[in-house]
Design a protein around this motif. Structure first.
Motif, PDB file in Angstrom:
ATOM      1  N   ASP B  19     -24.988   5.864  11.476  1.00  0.00           N
ATOM      2  CA  ASP B  19     -25.425   5.623   9.930  1.00  0.00           C
ATOM      3  C   ASP B  19     -26.821   5.188   9.798  1.00  0.00           C
ATOM      4  O   ASP B  19     -27.071   4.029  10.454  1.00  0.00           O
ATOM      5  N   LEU B  20     -27.631   6.040   9.176  1.00  0.00           N
ATOM      6  CA  LEU B  20     -29.002   6.011   9.190  1.00  0.00           C
ATOM      7  C   LEU B  20     -29.291   5.247   7.661  1.00  0.00           C
ATOM      8  O   LEU B  20     -28.749   6.133   6.754  1.00  0.00           O
ATOM      9  N   GLY B  72     -36.283   0.524   7.917  1.00  0.00           N
ATOM     10  CA  GLY B  72     -34.947   0.893   7.849  1.00  0.00           C
ATOM     11  C   GLY B  72     -34.031   0.435   8.846  1.00  0.00           C
ATOM     12  O   GLY B  72     -34.363  -0.229   9.735  1.00  0.00           O
ATOM     13  N   THR B  73     -32.514   1.030   8.685  1.00  0.00           N
ATOM     14  CA  THR B  73     -31.893   0.551  10.009  1.00  0.00           C
ATOM     15  C   THR B  73     -31.189   1.637  10.416  1.00  0.00           C
ATOM     16  O   THR B  73     -30.638   2.591   9.791  1.00  0.00           O
ATOM     17  N   VAL B  74     -30.835   1.587  11.741  1.00  0.00           N
ATOM     18  CA  VAL B  74     -29.729   2.413  12.480  1.00  0.00           C
ATOM     19  C   VAL B  74     -28.731   1.735  13.202  1.00  0.00           C
ATOM     20  O   VAL B  74     -28.632   0.751  13.584  1.00  0.00           O
ATOM     21  N   ARG B  75     -27.492   2.260  12.408  1.00  0.00           N
ATOM     22  CA  ARG B  75     -26.175   1.764  12.919  1.00  0.00           C
ATOM     23  C   ARG B  75     -25.461   2.819  13.661  1.00  0.00           C
ATOM     24  O   ARG B  75     -25.258   3.891  13.579  1.00  0.00           O
ATOM     25  N   VAL B  76     -24.993   2.345  14.928  1.00  0.00           N
ATOM     26  CA  VAL B  76     -24.225   3.196  15.953  1.00  0.00           C
ATOM     27  C   VAL B  76     -23.027   2.484  16.082  1.00  0.00           C
ATOM     28  O   VAL B  76     -22.812   1.614  16.560  1.00  0.00           O
ATOM     29  N   PHE B  77     -21.853   3.357  15.738  1.00  0.00           N
ATOM     30  CA  PHE B  77     -20.434   2.858  15.849  1.00  0.00           C
ATOM     31  C   PHE B  77     -20.339   1.547  15.367  1.00  0.00           C
ATOM     32  O   PHE B  77     -19.647   0.458  15.772  1.00  0.00           O
ATOM     33  N   GLY B  78     -21.053   1.200  14.211  1.00  0.00           N
ATOM     34  CA  GLY B  78     -21.055  -0.167  13.425  1.00  0.00           C
ATOM     35  C   GLY B  78     -21.852  -1.085  13.765  1.00  0.00           C
ATOM     36  O   GLY B  78     -21.913  -2.059  13.151  1.00  0.00           O
ATOM     37  N   ARG B  79     -22.616  -0.682  14.846  1.00  0.00           N
ATOM     38  CA  ARG B  79     -23.260  -1.870  15.422  1.00  0.00           C
ATOM     39  C   ARG B  79     -24.808  -1.515  14.995  1.00  0.00           C
ATOM     40  O   ARG B  79     -25.214  -0.560  15.059  1.00  0.00           O
ATOM     41  N   ASP B  80     -25.576  -2.650  14.413  1.00  0.00           N
ATOM     42  CA  ASP B  80     -26.883  -2.510  13.944  1.00  0.00           C
ATOM     43  C   ASP B  80     -27.591  -2.407  15.653  1.00  0.00           C
ATOM     44  O   ASP B  80     -27.703  -3.409  16.201  1.00  0.00           O
ATOM     45  N   VAL B  81     -28.261  -0.993  15.661  1.00  0.00           N
ATOM     46  CA  VAL B  81     -29.139  -0.915  16.989  1.00  0.00           C
ATOM     47  C   VAL B  81     -30.551  -0.538  16.798  1.00  0.00           C
ATOM     48  O   VAL B  81     -31.224  -0.120  17.688  1.00  0.00           O
ATOM     49  N   THR B  82     -30.680  -1.188  15.603  1.00  0.00           N
ATOM     50  CA  THR B  82     -32.239  -0.968  15.087  1.00  0.00           C
ATOM     51  C   THR B  82     -33.327  -1.506  16.172  1.00  0.00           C
ATOM     52  O   THR B  82     -32.942  -2.762  16.481  1.00  0.00           O
ATOM     53  N   GLY B  83     -34.043  -0.842  16.798  1.00  0.00           N
ATOM     54  CA  GLY B  83     -35.039  -1.689  17.641  1.00  0.00           C
ATOM     55  C   GLY B  83     -34.718  -1.768  19.082  1.00  0.00           C
ATOM     56  O   GLY B  83     -35.157  -2.148  19.949  1.00  0.00           O
ATOM     57  N   TRP B  84     -33.310  -1.149  19.661  1.00  0.00           N
ATOM     58  CA  TRP B  84     -32.722  -1.375  20.787  1.00  0.00           C
ATOM     59  C   TRP B  84     -33.774  -0.417  21.552  1.00  0.00           C
ATOM     60  O   TRP B  84     -33.925   0.779  21.136  1.00  0.00           O
ATOM     61  N   PRO B  85     -33.778  -0.797  22.954  1.00  0.00           N
ATOM     62  CA  PRO B  85     -34.399   0.203  24.085  1.00  0.00           C
ATOM     63  C   PRO B  85     -33.489   1.317  24.282  1.00  0.00           C
ATOM     64  O   PRO B  85     -32.289   1.176  24.238  1.00  0.00           O
ATOM     65  N   PRO B  86     -34.096   2.537  24.604  1.00  0.00           N
ATOM     66  CA  PRO B  86     -33.099   3.723  24.763  1.00  0.00           C
ATOM     67  C   PRO B  86     -32.206   3.334  26.114  1.00  0.00           C
ATOM     68  O   PRO B  86     -30.921   3.888  25.749  1.00  0.00           O
TER      69      PRO B  86
END
Lengths: 291, 269
Positions: B19-20, B72-86
């Motif tokens: 979810d972007l 903005g924000t990036v959510r992956v499987f419902g978790r906010d992962v904005t700024g997470w390292p790869p």
């Protein structure tokens, strides 16, 4: 030169060469991982030698156990070293280089504070007696150094090629962003490179202690030859580190047997000539440029 | 060839895998992504198309954590992962391939797969010393798993060869195998069909459909329209860093705006 002295010179050269090779591996493993020449590595070797000497002489531990514990302690020191440098990683390579020099100076100062500026003599384990093969007197301690060096190299090779974590470390060194995308924690791999290099340096320092004098300045004398060995073999190459170390040991040993007062002059002169002919070193195929 | 067999109605009910919202990325003065928002349902194959330079790969690099995000924000499987390292995202189940083939230079095919395998369980180095036998067993198991994945992609014969010495089509397959090795739940494919022969594209399409059938959500960037239109449930069109439109392949293909950006501005009055 008689055959006997030639043989003794070769054995002595390969023994010291194994020490230089082990130091060179530490330089190369960190260089490969981070594109960084760790100038503090020579002083890590010195600290490793002091740890070993203290465990052996003060704590009266057996020789092998003293070296093992010293390798573990020095490996932890390597982890700490990387942690100190980590904020600079990927930002400024020059600052990191200066950081490694600073860390080395710090280690030397700590060594002087703790153990004093006068060195300590460490005895060769009494169970290792010189023996004769025909007319050749062999100092088996050199053979012990070679065997331990070979064991370190074999274990490291197994780890880097057969074990998932070692392969991940190689990936992190080859292409950090892609390794990260594949789930590799590159910072941890770098820390592990420092730890492995430092532990091997401690083994080298512990082994060479009885042959030289364990002193705060030994990093500058033994370590710098290990650095020359790494360059000679090709900085960043593991086979290069080993071949470079053995070669430098042999050059030094033959120089010492003929012109003992000028040993270092001759050894480094030969080194300079080799570098002029082949600037990338024997196994160095390319210069890694990562800033 | 109807590979997009999964009914779109079911997908509409599924939770969002990706979810972007308002994703923005700047390179100095240039705005590469401007307020990009869209969602990808779990189990979908979602296409991202657009002309060269429209920000598709940049979008992947931001989602994947390779580029820092500027808004903005990036959510992956419902978790906010904005700024997470790869590497953390990889352990959450996000994997990807690269547009310009980024295989590790001096590594065998098997090793490439081993690197990516089981990222959630990269062992603490101490355990190799503390429990050598358990570690050895684990290493053997990982090797078998890697071989199994190579078999899936018909690469087992090349396991011990240097990956970069293989023919181009095989290298692409190694990259896909490596991406699958981390057992992703969300797979980002950046132009996987680029440079492949029509026959190889067909094999690839079947592999992607199979990957989705196993429950992996796929986001696909490609210029091969036939493949995108056949595989994808929904397609997002990017142009100059913005979302131009989004819809089913049929809707998108007939959108006059999309036709305009693809065919150039001659269509304009």
């Amino acid at each position: 030169m008689t055959l006997t002295t030639v043989l003794q010179t070769i054995i002595g050269g390969l023994g010291m060469g194994s020490v230089y090779g082990m130091v060179a591996i530490g330089f190369s493993i960190v260089y490969r991982a981070m594109g960084l020449v760790n100038f503090g590595h020579t002083d890590v070797l010195m600290i490793g030698a002091y740890f070993m000497a203290t465990l052996l002489l003060t704590a009266k531990l057996p020789f092998v156990l003293a070296i093992l514990l010293s390798a573990v302690a020095t490996g932890v020191l390597g982890l700490l070293f990387e942690r100190v440098l980590r904020p600079l990683e990927g930002k400024d390579l020059n600052l990191m280089l200066i950081g490694t020099i600073g860390f080395g100076i710090l280690l030397e100062a700590v060594a002087i504070l703790v153990w004093g500026s006068v060195g300590t003599a460490v005895p060769i384990p009494p169970s290792i007696h010189p023996f004769r093969v025909g007319s050749v007197v062999i100092l088996p301690y050199y053979l012990v150094i070679m065997a331990v060096g070979a064991l370190c190299v074999a274990l490291l090779h197994l780890f880097m090629t057969r074990v998932k974590l070692g392969i991940a470390m190689q990936a992190a060194a080859m292409d950090p962003p892609i390794a990260r995308a594949m789930g590799v924690n590159v910072a941890r791999c770098n820390a592990l490179a420092f730890a492995l290099g430092s532990a091997i340096a401690a083994v080298a320092g512990g082994l060479v202690g009885p042959l030289l004098y364990v002193s705060p300045a030994m990093g500058a004398s033994v370590g710098i030859k290990g650095f020359a060995a790494a360059i000679l073999g090709g900085l960043g190459s593991m086979p290069g580190a080993i071949v470079g170390g053995l070669l430098f040991g042999l050059i030094e040993s033959f120089a010492a047997s003929r012109f003992s007062a000028y040993t270092d002059v001759i050894a480094f002169a030969v080194f300079t000539v080799v570098m002029l002919v082949r600037p990338t070193g024997i196994f160095g195929e390319q210069t890694v440029d990562r800033a | 060839m109807s590979l997009a067999a999964s009914p779109t109605e079911v997908l509409r009910e599924a939770p969002e895998a990706l979810d972007l919202s308002g994703v923005t990325k700047r390179f100095r003065g240039l705005v590469a992504l401007r307020d990009v928002s869209f969602g990808v349902r779990e189990g979908a194959i979602h296409g991202v198309i657009g002309p060269n330079g429209s920000g598709k790969t940049t979008l992947f690099n931001v989602v994947n954590g390779l580029y820092p995000i500027d808004g903005g924000t990036v959510r992956v499987f419902g978790r906010d992962v904005t700024g997470w390292p790869p590497w953390r995202l990889a352990r959450l189940g996000v994997s990807r391939t690269f547009q310009n083939l980024r295989l590790f230079g001096r590594m065998t095919v098997l090793e490439q797969v081993l690197v990516a395998l089981d990222p959630a369980a990269v062992q603490n180095a101490w355990r190799y010393v503390a429990a050598p036998r358990a570690s050895a067993r684990r290493e053997r198991r990982l090797r078998e798993e890697a071989l199994e994945i190579l078999r899936q992609f018909e690469l087992e014969g090349a396991a011990d060869e240097l990956a970069t010495s293989l023919p181009y089509g095989h290298q692409r397959r190694v990259e896909l195998a490596r991406a699958i090795a981390s057992r992703p739940r969300l797979l980002l494919l950046d132009e996987p069909a680029a440079g492949l022969t029509p026959g190889e594209v067909e094999v690839l399409a079947a592999q992607v459909a199979e990957i989705r059938r196993k429950g992996v959500t796929v986001v696909l960037i490609d210029h091969n329209m036939a493949m995108v239109m056949n595989l994808c449930d929904r397609v997002t069109v990017l142009s100059e860093g913005r979302v131009l439109t989004e819809g089913t392949p049929g809707e998108v293909a007939h959108d006059p705006e999309v036709v305009r950006v693809y065919l150039g501005s001659e269509a304009e009055p």
